[in-house]
Design an enzyme around this catalytic site. Structure first.
Site, PDB file in Angstrom:
ATOM      1  N   LYS A  55       0.855  -1.183   0.000  1.00 12.48           N
ATOM      2  CA  LYS A  55       0.000   0.000   0.000  1.00 12.48           C
ATOM      3  C   LYS A  55       0.891   1.233   0.000  1.00 12.48           C
ATOM      4  O   LYS A  55       1.816   1.330   0.787  1.00 12.48           O
ATOM      5  CB  LYS A  55      -0.891   0.017   1.237  1.00 12.48           C
ATOM      6  CG  LYS A  55      -1.894   1.157   1.237  1.00 12.48           C
ATOM      7  CD  LYS A  55      -2.666   1.256   2.531  1.00 12.48           C
ATOM      8  CE  LYS A  55      -3.644   0.136   2.659  1.00 12.48           C
ATOM      9  NZ  LYS A  55      -4.524   0.279   3.827  1.00 12.48           N
ATOM     10  N   CYS A  72      -0.668  14.780  -6.508  1.00 11.15           N
ATOM     11  CA  CYS A  72      -1.133  13.978  -7.642  1.00 11.15           C
ATOM     12  C   CYS A  72      -2.233  13.016  -7.200  1.00 11.15           C
ATOM     13  O   CYS A  72      -2.128  12.380  -6.157  1.00 11.15           O
ATOM     14  CB  CYS A  72       0.045  13.182  -8.208  1.00 11.15           C
ATOM     15  SG  CYS A  72      -0.416  12.063  -9.533  1.00 11.15           S
ATOM     16  N   CYS A  74      -3.696  11.171 -10.035  1.00 11.04           N
ATOM     17  CA  CYS A  74      -3.806  10.282 -11.201  1.00 11.04           C
ATOM     18  C   CYS A  74      -2.730   9.194 -11.192  1.00 11.04           C
ATOM     19  O   CYS A  74      -2.780   8.282 -12.003  1.00 11.04           O
ATOM     20  CB  CYS A  74      -3.716  11.079 -12.498  1.00 11.04           C
ATOM     21  SG  CYS A  74      -2.065  11.698 -12.897  1.00 11.04           S
ATOM     22  N   CYS A  83       2.008  16.778  -7.794  1.00  6.02           N
ATOM     23  CA  CYS A  83       1.470  16.860  -9.150  1.00  6.02           C
ATOM     24  C   CYS A  83       2.471  17.541 -10.079  1.00  6.02           C
ATOM     25  O   CYS A  83       3.080  18.543  -9.716  1.00  6.02           O
ATOM     26  CB  CYS A  83       0.163  17.653  -9.133  1.00  6.02           C
ATOM     27  SG  CYS A  83      -0.560  17.872 -10.767  1.00  6.02           S
ATOM     28  N   HIS A  87      -1.807  14.529 -15.228  1.00  7.83           N
ATOM     29  CA  HIS A  87      -3.229  14.201 -15.353  1.00  7.83           C
ATOM     30  C   HIS A  87      -3.833  14.766 -16.639  1.00  7.83           C
ATOM     31  O   HIS A  87      -4.809  14.225 -17.148  1.00  7.83           O
ATOM     32  CB  HIS A  87      -4.011  14.707 -14.132  1.00  7.83           C
ATOM     33  CG  HIS A  87      -3.932  16.181 -13.934  1.00  7.83           C
ATOM     34  ND1 HIS A  87      -2.889  16.769 -13.263  1.00  7.83           N
ATOM     35  CD2 HIS A  87      -4.746  17.181 -14.345  1.00  7.83           C
ATOM     36  CE1 HIS A  87      -3.072  18.083 -13.248  1.00  7.83           C
ATOM     37  NE2 HIS A  87      -4.193  18.356 -13.900  1.00  7.83           N
TER      38      HIS A  87
END
Length: 108
Positions: A55, A72, A74, A83, A87
């Site tokens: 995980k 982020c 995506c 990020c 995306h």
């Protein structure tokens, strides 16, 4: 004579059902072995980030965030967990609408 012809029909019917069931079972097993795994991988959200971990979890103290942090969602960012705009390409390719998580200090 009537009894033996009924027996022959039953034997043929049992053979046909057995063949159909065997064919269906082989088809299902082939699907599970080759097709389902391939598509399951394509459907995964996380394709490359820390794949050796069961995980992926990142924790940050609020005090360390500064005025603004952009994370982020995506899983395509080269700067993950931050990020980098990946995306945008992901959304164009998939029709998805994912965007970043933006955390900023409350203006007082």
């Amino acid at each position: 004579m009537g009894l033996s012809s009924n027996s022959a029909v039953r034997v043929e019917w049992i053979a046909a059902v057995t063949f159909a069931a065997g064919t269906a079972a082989l088809g299902y097993l082939a699907y599970k072995k080759f097709y389902a795994k391939e598509n399951r991988t394509k459907a995964m959200v996380n394709l490359q980030i820390q794949k050796d971990n069961p995980k992926v979890v990142h924790a940050f103290d609020m005090e360390d965030l500064g005025d603004k942090a952009v994370y982020c969602r995506c899983w395509r960012s080269k700067k993950f967990p931050f990020c980098d705009g990946a995306h945008i390409k992901h959304n164009e390719e998939t029709g998805d609408n994912v965007g970043p998580l933006i955390i900023k200090k409350k203006e007082t």
